[in-house]
Design a protein around this motif. Structure first.
Motif, short mmCIF file in Angstrom:
data_model
loop_
_atom_site.label_atom_id
_atom_site.label_comp_id
_atom_site.label_asym_id
_atom_site.label_seq_id
_atom_site.Cartn_x
_atom_site.Cartn_y
_atom_site.Cartn_z
N ALA A 187 17.19 -10.76 -3.96
CA ALA A 187 16.89 -10.52 -2.55
C ALA A 187 16.90 -9.03 -2.24
CB ALA A 187 17.90 -11.25 -1.67
N ALA A 188 17.80 -8.29 -2.85
CA ALA A 188 17.86 -6.84 -2.63
C ALA A 188 16.59 -6.17 -3.14
CB ALA A 188 19.08 -6.25 -3.33
N ARG A 189 16.09 -6.62 -4.29
CA ARG A 189 14.85 -6.05 -4.85
C ARG A 189 13.67 -6.33 -3.91
NH1 ARG A 189 12.66 -3.97 -9.15
NH2 ARG A 189 14.53 -3.96 -10.39
N GLU A 190 13.57 -7.55 -3.41
CA GLU A 190 12.46 -7.89 -2.50
C GLU A 190 12.53 -7.06 -1.22
OE1 GLU A 190 12.32 -12.08 -1.81
OE2 GLU A 190 12.12 -12.54 -3.95
N LEU A 191 13.73 -6.91 -0.66
CA LEU A 191 13.89 -6.09 0.54
C LEU A 191 13.56 -4.62 0.26
CD1 LEU A 191 17.11 -7.48 2.24
CD2 LEU A 191 14.82 -7.35 3.23
N ALA A 192 14.01 -4.11 -0.86
CA ALA A 192 13.77 -2.70 -1.20
C ALA A 192 12.28 -2.43 -1.38
CB ALA A 192 14.54 -2.33 -2.46
N VAL A 193 11.57 -3.34 -2.04
CA VAL A 193 10.12 -3.18 -2.20
C VAL A 193 9.43 -3.22 -0.84
CG1 VAL A 193 8.03 -4.30 -3.10
CG2 VAL A 193 10.02 -4.01 -4.58
N ALA A 194 9.85 -4.14 0.03
CA ALA A 194 9.26 -4.22 1.37
C ALA A 194 9.52 -2.95 2.17
CB ALA A 194 9.82 -5.44 2.10
N TYR A 195 10.76 -2.43 2.10
CA TYR A 195 11.08 -1.19 2.82
C TYR A 195 10.25 -0.02 2.28
CZ TYR A 195 15.21 -3.53 4.79
OH TYR A 195 16.05 -4.38 5.45
N ALA A 196 10.15 0.08 0.95
CA ALA A 196 9.40 1.19 0.35
C ALA A 196 7.93 1.12 0.72
CB ALA A 196 9.58 1.16 -1.17
N GLU A 197 7.34 -0.08 0.65
CA GLU A 197 5.92 -0.22 1.01
C GLU A 197 5.69 0.08 2.49
OE1 GLU A 197 5.05 -4.14 -0.41
OE2 GLU A 197 4.43 -3.40 -2.39
N ALA A 198 6.61 -0.35 3.35
CA ALA A 198 6.47 -0.08 4.78
C ALA A 198 6.57 1.43 5.05
CB ALA A 198 7.54 -0.84 5.56
N ARG A 225 13.97 0.92 -11.44
CA ARG A 225 12.70 1.24 -10.78
C ARG A 225 12.19 0.04 -10.00
NH1 ARG A 225 9.68 5.78 -13.28
NH2 ARG A 225 8.10 5.04 -11.87
N LEU A 226 11.57 0.30 -8.86
CA LEU A 226 10.99 -0.77 -8.05
C LEU A 226 9.53 -1.02 -8.41
CD1 LEU A 226 12.41 -0.05 -4.49
CD2 LEU A 226 13.12 -1.80 -6.11
N PHE A 227 8.82 0.02 -8.82
CA PHE A 227 7.39 -0.11 -9.09
C PHE A 227 7.11 0.19 -10.56
CE2 PHE A 227 7.87 0.88 -4.61
CZ PHE A 227 7.18 -0.17 -4.06
N ARG A 286 4.34 6.82 6.13
CA ARG A 286 4.34 8.20 5.63
C ARG A 286 3.70 8.22 4.24
NH1 ARG A 286 6.08 11.79 9.56
NH2 ARG A 286 5.67 13.20 7.86
N PRO A 287 2.38 8.43 4.14
CA PRO A 287 1.70 8.36 2.85
C PRO A 287 2.12 9.46 1.87
CG PRO A 287 0.13 8.76 4.64
CD PRO A 287 1.47 8.62 5.25
N GLU A 288 2.78 10.51 2.32
CA GLU A 288 3.18 11.58 1.39
C GLU A 288 4.41 11.22 0.56
OE1 GLU A 288 5.34 12.48 5.26
OE2 GLU A 288 3.36 11.80 4.71
N LEU A 289 5.04 10.07 0.85
CA LEU A 289 6.20 9.65 0.07
C LEU A 289 5.78 9.24 -1.33
CD1 LEU A 289 8.18 7.50 2.65
CD2 LEU A 289 8.72 9.78 1.82
N ALA A 290 6.60 9.58 -2.31
CA ALA A 290 6.34 9.23 -3.70
C ALA A 290 6.99 7.88 -3.99
CB ALA A 290 6.89 10.30 -4.63
N LEU A 291 6.24 6.80 -3.75
CA LEU A 291 6.82 5.46 -3.91
C LEU A 291 7.04 5.10 -5.38
CD1 LEU A 291 4.96 3.38 -1.22
CD2 LEU A 291 7.16 4.53 -1.11
N GLY A 292 6.31 5.72 -6.28
CA GLY A 292 6.49 5.43 -7.70
C GLY A 292 7.89 5.77 -8.19
N ALA A 293 8.58 6.63 -7.48
CA ALA A 293 9.92 7.02 -7.89
C ALA A 293 11.01 6.19 -7.22
CB ALA A 293 10.14 8.50 -7.56
N ALA A 294 10.63 5.22 -6.39
CA ALA A 294 11.62 4.41 -5.69
C ALA A 294 12.45 3.59 -6.68
CB ALA A 294 10.92 3.48 -4.69
N ALA A 295 13.73 3.51 -6.42
CA ALA A 295 14.65 2.79 -7.31
C ALA A 295 15.65 2.02 -6.46
CB ALA A 295 15.36 3.76 -8.24
N LEU A 296 16.29 1.04 -7.08
CA LEU A 296 17.30 0.20 -6.43
C LEU A 296 18.56 0.22 -7.27
CD1 LEU A 296 18.11 -2.02 -4.33
CD2 LEU A 296 17.22 -3.67 -5.97
N SER A 297 19.71 0.37 -6.62
CA SER A 297 20.99 0.32 -7.32
C SER A 297 22.04 -0.24 -6.38
CB SER A 297 21.40 1.73 -7.78
OG SER A 297 21.73 2.52 -6.67
N PRO A 298 23.13 -0.77 -6.92
CA PRO A 298 24.24 -1.14 -6.06
C PRO A 298 24.77 0.11 -5.35
CG PRO A 298 24.51 -2.09 -8.25
CD PRO A 298 23.35 -1.14 -8.31
#
Length: 131
Positions: free
Chosen positions: A57-68, A94-96, A73-85
């Motif tokens: 569930a945390a991964r799904e929420l994190a991906v949704a937050y990152a995509e939103a 990594r999320l993507f 803000r299109p200048e964000l580097a979403l490829g570097a998004a990560a999830l951790s406790p």
């Protein structure tokens, strides 16, 4: 007199020798750096905290937050998004996907997605495990 101590006189001589207070930038031994061009932009990381029932569930929420955020803000580097406790940033995942394609493009699908990669366009060249 207190100002006539040896250490005070030495300090005054050093300060005057360094050119401090005179405004002589050319003669001063210590001066700010002479930068002719601006520094290139640097990357920074923002950590957002949220609650979730489990890792999936945390991964799904994190991906949704990152995509939103990427839409806003299109200048964000979403490829570097990560999830951790929250208490273990060293266990970031990594999320993507981010796999590099034949033309230098990167896969923007979620990490661990099924199938292999295709270049954009109908019948695009595929790369990855499925070729």
């Amino acid at each position: 007199m207190r100002d006539n101590r040896a250490s005070h006189r030495r300090q005054r001589r050093v300060v005057s020798g360094l050119g401090a207070g005179r405004g002589d930038r050319e003669d001063a031994l210590i001066a700010p750096p002479r930068r002719t061009i601006a520094r290139p932009p640097r990357f920074f990381t923002m950590h957002l905290g949220f609650e979730a029932a489990d890792q999936t569930a945390a991964r799904e929420l994190a991906v949704a937050y990152a995509e939103a955020l990427g839409v806003l803000r299109p200048e964000l580097a979403l490829g570097a998004a990560a999830l951790s406790p929250a208490d273990a940033w060293h266990r970031a995942e990594r999320l993507f996907c981010g796999a590099l394609g034949p033309d230098g493009e990167r896969c923007v699908d979620v990490a661990g997605h099924p199938g292999f990669h295709h270049a954009p366009g109908p019948g695009g060249l595929g790369w990855g495990d499925g070729d």
